[in-house]
Design an enzyme around this catalytic site. Sequence first.
Site, short mmCIF file in Angstrom:
data_model
loop_
_atom_site.label_atom_id
_atom_site.label_comp_id
_atom_site.label_asym_id
_atom_site.label_seq_id
_atom_site.Cartn_x
_atom_site.Cartn_y
_atom_site.Cartn_z
CE LYS A 173 5.34 3.12 10.70
NZ LYS A 173 4.40 4.11 11.20
N GLY A 226 1.60 1.55 1.08
CA GLY A 226 1.82 2.98 1.27
C GLY A 226 2.23 3.62 -0.04
CB THR A 228 5.15 4.96 -5.56
OG1 THR A 228 3.90 4.33 -5.91
CG2 THR A 228 6.22 4.52 -6.54
CB THR A 230 7.28 4.95 1.58
OG1 THR A 230 6.75 6.26 1.66
CG2 THR A 230 7.77 4.50 2.94
CD GLU A 248 -0.51 -4.91 -2.78
OE1 GLU A 248 -0.93 -4.21 -3.72
OE2 GLU A 248 -0.35 -6.15 -2.89
CB CYS A 282 -4.77 2.89 -3.14
SG CYS A 282 -5.55 1.37 -2.59
CD GLU A 384 -1.37 7.90 -4.84
OE1 GLU A 384 -0.32 8.02 -4.20
OE2 GLU A 384 -2.11 6.90 -4.76
P1 NAD Z 1 3.48 6.43 3.32
O1 NAD Z 1 4.31 5.70 2.33
O2 NAD Z 1 3.88 7.80 3.68
O3 NAD Z 1 3.40 5.63 4.69
C1 NAD Z 1 2.94 4.30 4.76
C2 NAD Z 1 3.53 3.64 5.98
O4 NAD Z 1 4.93 3.54 5.82
C3 NAD Z 1 3.31 4.42 7.27
O5 NAD Z 1 3.07 3.53 8.33
C4 NAD Z 1 4.63 5.13 7.46
O6 NAD Z 1 4.92 5.48 8.79
C5 NAD Z 1 5.59 4.08 6.94
N1 NAD Z 1 6.90 4.60 6.53
C6 NAD Z 1 7.21 5.84 6.12
N2 NAD Z 1 8.52 5.93 5.85
C7 NAD Z 1 9.05 4.72 6.09
C8 NAD Z 1 10.37 4.17 6.00
N3 NAD Z 1 11.40 4.90 5.64
N4 NAD Z 1 10.54 2.88 6.32
C9 NAD Z 1 9.51 2.11 6.69
N5 NAD Z 1 8.24 2.58 6.82
C10 NAD Z 1 8.02 3.86 6.52
O7 NAD Z 1 2.00 6.38 2.75
P2 NAD Z 1 0.71 7.07 3.36
O8 NAD Z 1 0.79 8.53 3.09
O9 NAD Z 1 0.51 6.60 4.75
O10 NAD Z 1 -0.44 6.40 2.48
C11 NAD Z 1 -0.86 6.88 1.26
C12 NAD Z 1 -0.28 6.08 0.13
O11 NAD Z 1 -0.60 4.71 0.28
C13 NAD Z 1 -0.84 6.47 -1.22
O12 NAD Z 1 0.21 6.54 -2.15
C14 NAD Z 1 -1.78 5.34 -1.56
O13 NAD Z 1 -2.01 5.14 -2.93
C15 NAD Z 1 -1.07 4.20 -0.96
N6 NAD Z 1 -1.97 3.08 -0.74
C16 NAD Z 1 -1.84 1.97 -1.54
C17 NAD Z 1 -2.71 0.90 -1.37
C18 NAD Z 1 -2.60 -0.34 -2.22
O14 NAD Z 1 -3.21 -1.33 -1.85
N7 NAD Z 1 -1.88 -0.32 -3.32
C19 NAD Z 1 -3.70 0.97 -0.39
C20 NAD Z 1 -3.81 2.12 0.38
C21 NAD Z 1 -2.93 3.17 0.20
#
Ligand code: NAD
Length: 481
Positions: A173, A226, A228, A230, A248, A282, A384
């Site tokens: 997804k 995504g 923290t 989530t 991650e 990130c 963040e």
């Molecule tokens: P997010 O957690 O909102 O969403 C990430 C993904 O999870 C999306 O596809 C979203 O639809 C899905 N999601 C949301 N709720 C869910 C649930 N209840 N169950 C399953 N899936 C769900 O994050 P975002 O806003 O898309 O991305 C930004 C974040 O990602 C920042 O915190 C960033 O630091 C982090 N990030 C981390 C890395 C890493 O490698 N550590 C890399 C890139 C981004």
Amino acid sequence: MQYIKNYINGELVEPVSKKYLDNVDPSRGKVYSYIPDSDEQDVELAIAAANAAFPAWSITPKDVRSKYLLKIADLIEKNLDKLALAESIDNGKPLKLAKTVDIPRAAANFHFYGTGILHYAAYTHSMEDTAINYTLRQPVGVAGCISPWNLPLYLFTWKIAPAIAAGCTVVAKPSEVTPMTAYLLSELCVEAGLPKGVLNIVHGLGGKVGNAIVSSKNVPLISFTGGTKTGAHIASIAAPMFKKLSLELGGKNPNIIFADCDYDKMMATTLHSSFSNQGQICLCGSRIFVERSIYEKFKKDFVEQTKKLVVGAPLEEKTRIGAVVSQPHMEKVLSYVELAKQEGGTVLCGGKRANVGGEFSEGYYIEPTIIEGLPYNCRTNQEEIFGPVVTIMPFNKEEEVLMWANSTIYGLASTVWTQDLTKAHRVAQNIHAGIVWINCWLLRDLRTPFGGVKSSGVGREGGFEAFDFFTEPKNVCIKIN
Ligand code: NAD
């Protein structure tokens, strides 16, 4: 307007409900395509397809699997311009960045794991003349891969490629905020003739599609990148089901600048590590700690250079700072600038929404922002922000800056600038982070483990560790006497 489709069982299909969500071009603030508002029914179909494909795919010879991955890598390279344009429009990032970083890296992911799987080996352990133990590494099954919006195709493929190379089948997804390149990838998988059901891509909301993948008893492994919060939610569902889990998550990365650094190199790289992709990587260094003796010079030069970064439409050649990904995200980032002011910070430059004019006047642009005068432990310096906003702070001593650097709940990446070799290694050893860059940033050999500590996540991606994750070790012990 274009309607994006799901990719299930080798076919590009509409969501069962026939419902769609708006997909917004953040550079214009306008809807430009529609994305499936998929639900549990679509996820069930995708899981069924992945389950049906697993027995054959898991025993498909690795050189055959490898060829599919290399074919997809090749197709990504051939379609670089189209994919980069799509990613730039979908995400708001400068086209140049999509062309030089995101899309080449997506191809590299398929190439790296497509060749890596040919060299992945397991162990044998001899018990002298009593027995031989050997370890089989067998693919886990259907992998659930969920990714964010900031580096859409790059991070999506970073999961999918090792999973299918290792013999898993996948239900993936992408973020609902940036679905377009994942859709184009599904078209390329059809073109590459990837056997049906090996990769399934279901578009839609996290709370529906993501949640259904994570909750399914037929998906024994989840690879998630995504936020923290989530990640914590996903862990709460997956852990009691004993799923294999890689998370991650977010970061609040320190950039530590000692007075003895190579100043010009540090300045050029710090501009990148602060504001690349509008600060939405990130790994960006959002807390900049500068040794006091060079603080005033650094401040003057950094502000001067930052003001020169051109905020503009993503497709313009001269643009360095494009649009942030969405209106809610823009509002969140700007709310942190207000918070910083309430906490006593001084905005040295930026701090506002930018209007780049013309057809882009409704786009979500933020001026690159530098804030000083905040303590290390205030919310602005602990939470963040994930936008083009950094704080700068002078420090006196190594122990002090290490304490500040390590003071957040996060521990993803860090950067250290010094010409003193001993100090560089000492500081690297004492920083709580999964990655330490010394005199560089974002440089990575794909064979190295990638991931964070503390609330930045658990598990490691990258290198052969990814194959360890997508396979299950089974020890076989044979008595020989
Ligand atoms: P997010 O957690 O909102 O969403 C990430 C993904 O999870 C999306 O596809 C979203 O639809 C899905 N999601 C949301 N709720 C869910 C649930 N209840 N169950 C399953 N899936 C769900 O994050 P975002 O806003 O898309 O991305 C930004 C974040 O990602 C920042 O915190 C960033 O630091 C982090 N990030 C981390 C890395 C890493 O490698 N550590 C890399 C890139 C981004």
